[in-house]
Design a protein around this motif. Structure first.
Motif, short mmCIF file in Angstrom:
data_model
loop_
_atom_site.label_atom_id
_atom_site.label_comp_id
_atom_site.label_asym_id
_atom_site.label_seq_id
_atom_site.Cartn_x
_atom_site.Cartn_y
_atom_site.Cartn_z
N ALA A 242 0.85 -1.19 0.00
CA ALA A 242 0.00 0.00 0.00
C ALA A 242 0.88 1.24 0.00
N SER A 243 0.63 2.14 -0.96
CA SER A 243 1.36 3.41 -1.02
C SER A 243 0.46 4.43 -1.70
N SER A 244 1.03 5.33 -2.47
CA SER A 244 0.18 6.29 -3.18
C SER A 244 -0.71 5.58 -4.18
N SER A 245 -0.31 4.35 -4.59
CA SER A 245 -1.16 3.44 -5.34
C SER A 245 -1.17 2.11 -4.60
N PHE A 246 -1.90 1.12 -5.12
CA PHE A 246 -1.94 -0.20 -4.50
C PHE A 246 -1.27 -1.19 -5.45
N HIS A 247 -0.28 -1.93 -4.94
CA HIS A 247 0.57 -2.76 -5.79
C HIS A 247 0.43 -4.24 -5.42
N GLN A 248 0.53 -5.10 -6.45
CA GLN A 248 0.42 -6.55 -6.26
C GLN A 248 1.55 -7.26 -7.00
N SER A 249 2.17 -8.22 -6.30
CA SER A 249 3.15 -9.10 -6.93
C SER A 249 2.62 -10.52 -6.89
N LEU A 250 2.83 -11.25 -7.98
CA LEU A 250 2.43 -12.65 -8.05
C LEU A 250 3.65 -13.57 -8.20
N ASP A 251 4.85 -12.98 -8.14
CA ASP A 251 6.06 -13.78 -8.33
C ASP A 251 7.04 -13.62 -7.16
N GLY A 252 6.48 -13.49 -5.95
CA GLY A 252 7.33 -13.44 -4.78
C GLY A 252 8.11 -12.15 -4.60
N GLY A 253 7.58 -11.04 -5.09
CA GLY A 253 8.20 -9.75 -4.90
C GLY A 253 9.17 -9.31 -5.97
N LYS A 254 9.29 -10.08 -7.05
CA LYS A 254 10.22 -9.70 -8.12
C LYS A 254 9.66 -8.54 -8.94
N THR A 255 8.37 -8.62 -9.28
CA THR A 255 7.72 -7.57 -10.06
C THR A 255 6.38 -7.24 -9.43
N PHE A 256 5.93 -5.99 -9.61
CA PHE A 256 4.65 -5.53 -9.07
C PHE A 256 3.87 -4.83 -10.16
N ARG A 257 2.56 -4.98 -10.10
CA ARG A 257 1.67 -4.23 -10.97
C ARG A 257 0.75 -3.38 -10.11
N THR A 258 0.29 -2.27 -10.66
CA THR A 258 -0.61 -1.38 -9.94
C THR A 258 -2.05 -1.82 -10.15
N LEU A 259 -2.77 -2.01 -9.05
CA LEU A 259 -4.18 -2.37 -9.13
C LEU A 259 -5.04 -1.11 -9.13
N PRO A 260 -6.12 -1.09 -9.90
CA PRO A 260 -6.96 0.12 -10.00
C PRO A 260 -7.92 0.24 -8.81
N TRP A 261 -7.34 0.34 -7.61
CA TRP A 261 -8.15 0.39 -6.38
C TRP A 261 -8.09 1.76 -5.74
N GLY A 262 -7.93 2.81 -6.54
CA GLY A 262 -7.83 4.14 -5.96
C GLY A 262 -6.42 4.44 -5.52
N GLY A 263 -6.24 5.58 -4.85
CA GLY A 263 -4.91 6.01 -4.44
C GLY A 263 -4.85 6.36 -2.97
N ASP A 264 -3.61 6.71 -2.53
CA ASP A 264 -3.38 7.12 -1.14
C ASP A 264 -3.84 6.03 -0.18
N THR A 265 -3.32 4.82 -0.37
CA THR A 265 -3.73 3.68 0.45
C THR A 265 -2.70 3.43 1.54
N HIS A 266 -3.17 3.10 2.74
CA HIS A 266 -2.29 2.98 3.89
C HIS A 266 -2.34 1.62 4.57
N GLU A 267 -3.49 1.05 4.71
CA GLU A 267 -3.65 -0.17 5.49
C GLU A 267 -4.15 -1.31 4.60
N ILE A 268 -3.83 -2.53 4.99
CA ILE A 268 -4.25 -3.73 4.24
C ILE A 268 -4.87 -4.71 5.22
N TRP A 269 -6.03 -5.21 4.89
CA TRP A 269 -6.64 -6.30 5.66
C TRP A 269 -7.12 -7.37 4.68
N ILE A 270 -6.78 -8.61 4.95
CA ILE A 270 -7.17 -9.73 4.09
C ILE A 270 -7.99 -10.71 4.91
N ASP A 271 -9.17 -11.05 4.42
CA ASP A 271 -10.03 -12.03 5.11
C ASP A 271 -9.29 -13.37 5.14
#
Length: 272
Positions: A242-271
């Protein structure tokens, strides 16, 4: 609204008793010296209907709370401090009696607080802490220094060891967050503010050895206001930042893509 502290830096629901909720006060995402400080840590035993102050009044900002998975009396609080100058009330604090008394479990120095804290869900005695040396004034924020670093405990916070070398960035570094993969205790990630040494690090042996993953600058930009990561409960290779955008990696942190979930994100909770 009827409490004495307006800023909430962290929340935690007790895994073994969901009616027991903890709240750490103080603005945890530091952006300027007029951020609101808090007056300690609060506990509710009735799912948030009423609250009781359980101490740590001078910590200023509590950015993370972790409750033991089976023992509701054991709680850890990550204290950033007021950040406006040196103080003793910084680091990791622990209670073993439900908040009646607290001990300072991890302390580096008067200029360093705790910005990241993680517990191994399979072995609650194993903890990782990201320590952040920082001082904030009206004219500047001084982030990073010899106090910043990654620490590990194998005995429930009784003792800690600083992790150095073995693939980690060279000091000085800045703000740090750390996360353990729920499905694989050996997989640990650290998001570290560095001067051109990388952005995210990964360990596959429980923190003994590390290797840098993505160097993407956006993952650690404006670090005082961000630096937050989490790992999927099902997939140790899926990492979120979580940062000014929301980023996701599917390869163990080697690469990240930006998810279109808005901006200025700070906290993460996963069910879970």
């Amino acid at each position: 609204d009827d409490q004495t502290a307006a800023a909430i830096g962290s929340l935690a629901v007790t895994p073994s008793n969901p009616s027991m909720v903890w709240a750490g006060t103080g603005e945890a995402w530091a952006i300027r010296d007029v951020d609101m400080n808090g007056d300690g840590i609060y506990k509710s035993v009735d799912a948030g209907k009423t609250w009781t102050n359980m101490g740590l009044a001078d910590t200023g900002r509590i950015g993370r709370i972790i409750v033991h998975p089976t023992n509701p009396d054991i709680v850890y609080a990550a204290a950033l401090g007021r950040m406006t100058g040196p103080q003793q009330e910084r680091g990791v604090f622990k209670t073993s009696d439900g908040g009646k008394t607290w001990t300072r479990s991890l302390f580096v120095d008067v200029n360093t607080g705790c910005s990241g804290l993680a517990m191994d869900p399979k072995d609650p005695n194993v903890l990782f802490a990201g320590m952040w040396q920082v001082e904030m004034h009206t004219y500047a924020m001084f982030s990073g220094g010899p106090g910043s670093g990654l620490w590990r405990s194998a005995d429930g916070g009784a003792t800690w060891k600083k992790l150095e070398g073995r693939g980690l960035p060279k000091p000085p570094v800045g703000k740090i967050d750390v996360a353990i993969a729920p499905s694989d205790s050996k997989r640990v990630y650290a998001l570290i503010q560095t001067p051109n040494q990388g952005s995210i690090w990964r360990s596959d042996d429980g923190g003994d050895n590390w290797k840098v993953g993505s160097w993407q600058r956006a993952l650690i930009g404006r670090a005082g206001y961000y630096i937050r990561l989490a790992v999927s409960p099902a997939n140790p290779d899926e990492v979120f930042v979580a940062s000014s955008s929301f980023h996701q990696s599917l390869d163990g942190g080697k690469t990240f893509r930006t998810l279109p979930w808005g901006g200025d994100t700070h906290e993460i909770w996963i069910d879970p």
